[in-house]
Motif scaffolding. Structure first.
Motif, short mmCIF file in Angstrom:
data_model
loop_
_atom_site.label_atom_id
_atom_site.label_comp_id
_atom_site.label_asym_id
_atom_site.label_seq_id
_atom_site.Cartn_x
_atom_site.Cartn_y
_atom_site.Cartn_z
N LYS A 479 0.83 -1.13 -0.04
CA LYS A 479 -0.11 0.01 -0.04
C LYS A 479 0.97 1.27 0.01
CE LYS A 479 -2.98 -0.86 3.61
NZ LYS A 479 -4.05 -0.71 4.39
N HIS A 684 -8.30 3.12 -3.69
CA HIS A 684 -7.75 1.94 -3.90
C HIS A 684 -7.28 1.51 -5.30
CE1 HIS A 684 -9.20 1.56 0.29
NE2 HIS A 684 -8.45 0.64 0.37
N ILE A 706 -6.02 -6.11 -2.26
CA ILE A 706 -6.66 -4.80 -2.34
C ILE A 706 -8.23 -4.78 -2.40
CG2 ILE A 706 -6.77 -2.62 -3.84
CD1 ILE A 706 -4.32 -2.80 -2.40
N ALA A 710 -10.22 -2.79 0.45
CA ALA A 710 -11.25 -1.73 -0.05
C ALA A 710 -12.49 -2.13 0.48
CB ALA A 710 -11.43 -1.74 -1.59
#
Length: 826
Positions: A479, A684, A706, A710
């Motif tokens: 991230k 995201h 991800i 999210a």
């Protein structure tokens, strides 16, 4: 005495090499070459030396530039002995009355007008250089040539006027060379903008002067398509096979002086107009023996007065966010040059301030008046060569120049690298860019930050990922790196979606969150970048966000205290730049504020203000995720991290299509298939696009992580919204016995909430806890979006009094509402 030139021309020989050059380079035929009697200079002419001396008197030979007198004997001038083509100037009987070696002149001999054919017409072409006039004549278009574009514009101009009048010429089309001088790739490149447009200036000046003498003068421009190696001229066009009709079109499309200048590029117009103003500038100040001398008058009496012991020159003009600053150099009366000094407008205008400036920078004495000084500056401005140095008030992406600028490297939009000179200036084709460091006074602190420098030493981003994953966990590492890798595309993301997410790093004391944030800023060549959010004013944060363009600003030590939370309104707007364009008062005065960067926030607490959190990528630093301590490795290598971002910037033109495609596809998938709201999806998707250009788009494990992140984030945001906070706080107060009355009623399946009372109790408690409460209008507005909402203002008796209440359907409203109204008070 002209028979001297004819004598030499008759005996001159044209080498085969020069004949071939005239045919291939100039397009001349053998007939033209022989007609105009070109011959070659060279040492063979030494054989004629004694014969020339014997046939002509010494005084004539010297005055005609054919021989030089060494004091002991005459010798033929070395210019004629050079192996260059010699051009005879022929009269109407085809006899030579002057010789001019190509691009040179005989010493002491005045310049002349070259006329290849004395049977000229009412209208002619005027060129620069004899070969151009001959080329025009070969095409059947009468022409004359002057030896140099400026040679007949000053003291010789009236000779030109007499020549044209004697020849009964009325129409003149000035056709000088069409040459590119602002392209550094070409041999005729001129670094100084003032030197690039001499041809256009003299063409314009000549046309204006001829107009004033009653001629109809226009300027013709050879087409750009005729250029070879950046230059087009008539003889070169003839060599390309251009015809009389082609040159005729140039003449037909010629323009008067004013229209001609109006059609030139802006830079050329500026230079030409400045030079025209300088030509006609009249001043009572002159330079004399390294000093300024003023002519004084009183009645009929006139005298000279020395007003300085120096002269000045403007070296460059710096365009800064504070205005223009001139860089000047003094030269004293003995010819010694000073260093370059920056002078601000306030030191230029008044004699007193200027006198002090002179003393401050050396033994320079100014004795003049204010009007004298203004007159000198006016002349210097006209002489200024246009070397403008722009000092932008930001670093990183410089939109006005379409380039990235760091302290040690600049990258243009095509990925080409530029390096600064010793004065830290990046020179473009027409100007210089000089990065300036940020300095902001903030509260009790003086923030002075260096200019970001990028690393030329390669770094392995995969190794950084591995060691960062060992330190904070795999999903947290990707991230962080995905977010950072997307920042060079910040402007493109804003163009597409109007926002860019923050990076919010949270963790307990000692978890290393601030250290992780600093490592991320090292990816951009920014070191020691953390600013305490409590000690940094909104103005200072705004200034930093304006300075770091498409770069991150790191705000440390976030807490939900009143000295910080009042800034969250500003921070929310940074997400989509809504605050851009507002005026702020910075250390340099009132100016337009811009938001050009994005934010990293680090703190033990996450914001109570859900609006900040749902604008952020949340990274939680937990010690249990740390497999190995790589602190020493990061300390040794962090200076090289910026090479990764440098490579992304250099490859933007190559990777942009991939980046934007992944960004769009990820956003669509998250909203349509993962059930994520638009804001969370965009945030995201940015990570996905940054990851794709760094590690490739085939990383399915990353994609799954991800999607899960999210969805998890989306759920948390829905729980942690304003309404949930409002009702949760009220429930806690009720259970603790701090809510004395139940400001609600349930009747016929409806819940009636006495909002004013509930809000007043809740907001008072929030302030006690150091939290700035939401505005009542904001909370009311959110009720309209609550499940089961019926009415905003219905009358109901609460605690024995009629009150205006918000009404919700009991069965349809959220659990957080039901849980409050079911609490028993008292």
């Amino acid at each position: 005495m002209n028979t001297i030139y004819e004598f030499i021309t008759t005996r001159g020989k044209l080498t085969d090499l020069h004949r071939q050059e005239l045919k291939t380079k100039r397009g001349f035929t053998d007939e033209t070459i022989d007609k105009f009697r070109f011959f070659s200079g060279g040492k063979y002419l030494i054989d004629l030396e004694q014969e020339i001396i014997n046939n002509f008197d010494k005084e004539s030979l010297v005055s005609m530039g054919v021989c030089i007198d060494s004091g002991k004997s005459l010798t033929i001038t070395p210019i004629l002995l050079e192996e260059r083509i010699i051009i005879p100037y022929l009269n109407s009987t085809r006899k030579a009355y002057l010789l001019r070696p190509h691009k040179l002149g005989l010493s002491g001999v005045p310049v002349e007008i070259y006329c290849p054919d004395w049977n000229i017409a009412n209208n002619i072409v005027m060129t620069e250089g004899e070969f151009k006039a001959v080329a025009s004549a070969q095409l059947g278009i009468p022409a004359i040539a002057i030896p140099g574009i400026g040679s007949f514009s000053k003291e010789h101009f009236q000779r030109l006027v007499k020549f044209l009048n004697d020849a009964k010429v009325r129409d003149v089309c000035i056709v000088f060379d069409n040459e590119i001088k602002d392209d550094p790739r070409l041999s005729n490149y001129k670094e100084n903008p003032s030197d690039r447009y001499d041809t256009q200036f003299y063409a314009h000046l000549m046309a204006r002067q001829l107009d004033s003498e009653g001629f109809r003068a226009q300027v013709g421009t050879l087409p750009d398509s005729w250029r070879v190696h950046g230059k087009a001229d008539i003889d070169g066009a003839l060599a390309q096979g251009k015809t009389r009709d082609d040159l005729g079109m140039v003449i037909t499309s010629s323009l008067p002086a004013k229209k001609y200048v109006e059609g030139l590029p802006k830079e050329a117009q500026t230079v030409i107009r400045r030079k025209m103003s300088l030509k006609y500038f009249r001043s009572h100040i002159r330079k004399e023996f390294g000093k300024y001398v003023a002519t004084r008058r009183k009645g009929k009496t006139e005298w000279d007065e020395e007003i300085s012991n120096f002269t000045m020159k403007i070296i460059a003009t710096h365009d800064t966010f504070e205005g223009l600053v001139r860089e000047i150099q003094f030269t004293n009366e003995f010819g010694d040059h000073s260093s370059f000094y920056a002078i601000k407008p306030e030191d230029m205008g008044g004699a007193e301030g200027f006198t002090k400036f002179c003393f401050t920078h050396g033994s320079f004495v100014w004795r003049g008046y204010k009007d004298d000084l203004l007159n000198i500056w006016e002349g210097l401005f006209l002489e200024d060569d246009g070397r403008h140095i722009i000092e932008p008030d930001h670093i990183g992406w410089i939109e006005s120049e379409s380039m990235w600028v760091f302290g040690n490297m600049a990258i243009d939009k095509d990925g080409k690298e530029l390096r600064p000179d010793r004065n830290h200036i990046f020179w473009l084709e027409k100007k210089g860019i000089k990065p300036v460091a940020l300095g902001v006074t903030s509260g009790k602190m003086q923030i002075s930050e260096g200019i970001p420098y990028v690393s030329f030493s390669p770094c392995d981003i995969k190794e950084i990922r591995t060691k960062l994953a060992d330190t904070i966990g795999d999903i947290e590492a990707v991230k962080c790196l995905g977010w950072a890798s997307a920042i060079p595309y910040l402007e493109d993301i804003f163009d597409a979606y109007g926002c860019y997410p923050f990076l919010f790093i949270t963790g307990r004391t000692g978890s290393g969150k601030s250290t992780i944030a600093e490592w991320i800023t090292c990816l951009f060549g920014i070191e020691d970048a953390g600013k305490s959010i409590s000690q940094t004013t909104v103005v200072a944060i705004q200034r930093s966000l304006g300075y770091y363009s498409s770069l991150p600003v790191f705000l440390d030590e976030f807490r939900n205290t009143s000295d910080i939370t009042y800034k969250t309104g500003f921070l929310r707007n940074v997400y989509n730049r809504q605050s851009s364009g507002k005026g702020i008062k910075a250390n340099f005065g009132i100016r337009e504020a811009k938001v050009r960067g994005t934010i990293i926030i680090a703190g033990e607490e996450t914001p109570n203000d859900n609006a900040i959190l749902n604008r952020s990528i949340l990274v939680e630093i937990v010690k249990k995720n740390r497999k190995t301590n790589h602190y020493d490795w990061f300390t040794r290598n962090k200076a090289k991290f910026s090479h990764h971002i440098l490579e992304i910037i250099k490859n933007k033109s190559r990777d942009k299509e991939l980046f934007m495609r992944v960004l769009s596809e990820a956003k669509d998938y998250l909203t349509k298939h993962a059930g994520v709201d638009d804001r969370t999806a965009v945030n995201h998707a940015v990570l996905c696009a940054g990851h794709a250009i760094t590690f490739g788009e085939k990383d399915l494990d990353f994609a799954d992580m991800i999607i899960q992140e999210a969805q998890k984030t989306n759920t948390e945001y829905q729980k942690d919204n304003m309404m949930h906070t409002f009702f949760s706080d009220l429930q806690v107060m009720a259970h603790k016995g701090e809510l004395k009355d139940n400001y609600w009623a349930i009747e016929e399946g409806k819940i009636y909430l006495y909002f004013e009372a509930l809000y007043n109790v809740w907001s008072a408690d929030a302030r006690k806890r150091g939290i700035e409460p939401f505005k009542p209008s904001s909370v009311r507005g959110y009720f309209k979006e609550e499940p089961g909402f019926i009415d905003m203002s219905a009358r109901m008796r609460i605690n024995g009094y009629q009150r205006r209440c918000i009404v919700l359907d009991y069965e349809l409203c959220g659990d957080h509402v039901k849980e409050l109204v079911e609490v028993k008070i008292g």
